[in-house]
Scaffold this motif. Structure first.
Motif, PDB file in Angstrom:
ATOM      1  N   TYR A 168      29.456  38.325  46.380  1.00  0.00           N
ATOM      2  CA  TYR A 168      30.118  39.601  46.138  1.00  0.00           C
ATOM      3  C   TYR A 168      31.074  39.483  44.956  1.00  0.00           C
ATOM      4  O   TYR A 168      31.195  40.401  44.161  1.00  0.00           O
ATOM      5  CB  TYR A 168      30.882  40.057  47.379  1.00  0.00           C
ATOM      6  CG  TYR A 168      31.804  41.228  47.119  1.00  0.00           C
ATOM      7  CD1 TYR A 168      33.186  41.049  46.991  1.00  0.00           C
ATOM      8  CD2 TYR A 168      31.296  42.518  46.970  1.00  0.00           C
ATOM      9  CE1 TYR A 168      34.017  42.105  46.730  1.00  0.00           C
ATOM     10  CE2 TYR A 168      32.131  43.583  46.698  1.00  0.00           C
ATOM     11  CZ  TYR A 168      33.487  43.368  46.582  1.00  0.00           C
ATOM     12  OH  TYR A 168      34.312  44.428  46.314  1.00  0.00           O
ATOM     13  N   HIS A 187      36.089  34.301  41.780  1.00  0.00           N
ATOM     14  CA  HIS A 187      37.497  34.267  41.378  1.00  0.00           C
ATOM     15  C   HIS A 187      37.737  32.993  40.588  1.00  0.00           C
ATOM     16  O   HIS A 187      37.192  31.946  40.930  1.00  0.00           O
ATOM     17  CB  HIS A 187      38.408  34.235  42.606  1.00  0.00           C
ATOM     18  CG  HIS A 187      38.208  35.366  43.561  1.00  0.00           C
ATOM     19  ND1 HIS A 187      39.262  36.076  44.099  1.00  0.00           N
ATOM     20  CD2 HIS A 187      37.090  35.906  44.099  1.00  0.00           C
ATOM     21  CE1 HIS A 187      38.789  36.999  44.913  1.00  0.00           C
ATOM     22  NE2 HIS A 187      37.480  36.922  44.939  1.00  0.00           N
ATOM     23  N   ILE A 222      38.941  37.870  38.211  1.00  0.00           N
ATOM     24  CA  ILE A 222      37.984  38.137  39.277  1.00  0.00           C
ATOM     25  C   ILE A 222      36.793  38.875  38.697  1.00  0.00           C
ATOM     26  O   ILE A 222      36.944  39.805  37.888  1.00  0.00           O
ATOM     27  CB  ILE A 222      38.638  38.931  40.430  1.00  0.00           C
ATOM     28  CG1 ILE A 222      37.642  39.182  41.556  1.00  0.00           C
ATOM     29  CG2 ILE A 222      39.195  40.256  39.933  1.00  0.00           C
ATOM     30  CD1 ILE A 222      38.277  39.765  42.810  1.00  0.00           C
ATOM     31  N   LEU A 236      33.477  40.975  39.921  1.00  0.00           N
ATOM     32  CA  LEU A 236      32.914  41.620  41.098  1.00  0.00           C
ATOM     33  C   LEU A 236      31.444  41.952  40.887  1.00  0.00           C
ATOM     34  O   LEU A 236      31.021  42.266  39.777  1.00  0.00           O
ATOM     35  CB  LEU A 236      33.671  42.907  41.407  1.00  0.00           C
ATOM     36  CG  LEU A 236      35.165  42.759  41.708  1.00  0.00           C
ATOM     37  CD1 LEU A 236      35.796  44.125  41.903  1.00  0.00           C
ATOM     38  CD2 LEU A 236      35.367  41.922  42.949  1.00  0.00           C
ATOM     39  N   THR A 252      40.877  40.430  47.973  1.00  0.00           N
ATOM     40  CA  THR A 252      40.327  39.964  46.709  1.00  0.00           C
ATOM     41  C   THR A 252      41.291  39.019  46.016  1.00  0.00           C
ATOM     42  O   THR A 252      41.132  37.828  46.071  1.00  0.00           O
ATOM     43  CB  THR A 252      39.972  41.151  45.792  1.00  0.00           C
ATOM     44  OG1 THR A 252      41.114  42.005  45.687  1.00  0.00           O
ATOM     45  CG2 THR A 252      38.808  41.936  46.355  1.00  0.00           C
TER      46      THR A 252
END
Lengths: 110, 111
Positions: free
Chosen positions: A29, A32, A47, A49, B98
């Motif tokens: 998904y 990082h 990050i 995504l 996140t």
């Protein structure tokens, strides 16, 4: 499964460029990126995504190839302050745990 | 704004003893994760707490347990310490699953 980072270590002179890679055998998904200096906490850099949304650090860029489950961190015109160990952390699903690679040691010399 | 704070910074314990490590998350963060980092290795996920419940757990034995308090701070407890438990223990906080902010860590040495 722990992601695989390459290279394990790299030495640069100031102003040179470097690429650090991170590969996973699982669909991801997000990826990082963190940098850790000796004796300090890991610091968030970037990050990536799934779907292409990207955030991050103003002097460092990264890419995420979803087909290959690979990410690369690009360090351009390196500075002495870039020295440290770079870790990628991968996330299989939103909200899932981060699994970190073994790290890439980067040393920038003057 | 204080970041993630951990205490103590260093600790020496004897095999078989028990230890408690503490973490205060960054202001506004409600999720805390704990990691173990052996020398020269990447952080290994121990568990994650959200709303005072353990939400996820890594491959660590039951000797490793934790707790999250109503103010979102957290503790990591390790019982029956082994020499192999010697490591840097990192706490990371986040307000969405996140971007994680790490504390400076607690260096645990088991002798």
């Amino acid at each position: 499964q722990q992601p695989v980072q390459s290279p394990q270590a790299v030495i640069l002179r100031e102003g040179e460029d470097a690429v650090i890679n991170c590969s996973s055998s699982k669909a991801l998904y997000s990826v990082h990126w963190y940098r850790q200096k000796h004796g300090e906490a890991p610091v968030f850099l970037m990050i990536l995504l799934k779907g292409g949304e990207q955030k991050g650090h103003d002097k460092i860029s990264a890419s995420f190839n979803e087909k290959k489950q690979q990410s690369s961190l690009y360090l351009t015109a390196s500075q002495l302050s870039y020295s440290g160990t770079y870790f990628c952390g991968t996330e299989k699903e939103y909200g899932n745990k981060l699994v970190f690679g073994a790290g890439t040691i980067l040393r920038v010399k003057s | 704004d204080a970041g993630v704070t951990q205490s103590p910074t260093h600790l020496i314990k004897t095999r078989g003893q028990q230890v408690t490590l503490r973490c205060s998350p960054k202001s506004g963060h409600d999720t805390v994760s704990w990691y173990q980092q052996a020398l020269g290795q990447g952080p290994q996920f121990i568990f994650q707490y959200y709303e005072e419940e353990e939400r996820q757990r890594g491959n660590f034995p039951d000797r490793f347990s934790g707790h999250q308090f109503p103010n979102y701070s957290s503790e990591l407890n390790v019982n029956a310490l082994l020499l192999g438990d010697s490591a840097l223990y990192l706490c990371a906080s986040m307000n969405n699953p996140t971007e994680a902010f790490f504390g400076q860590g607690t260096r645990l040495t088991v002798v």
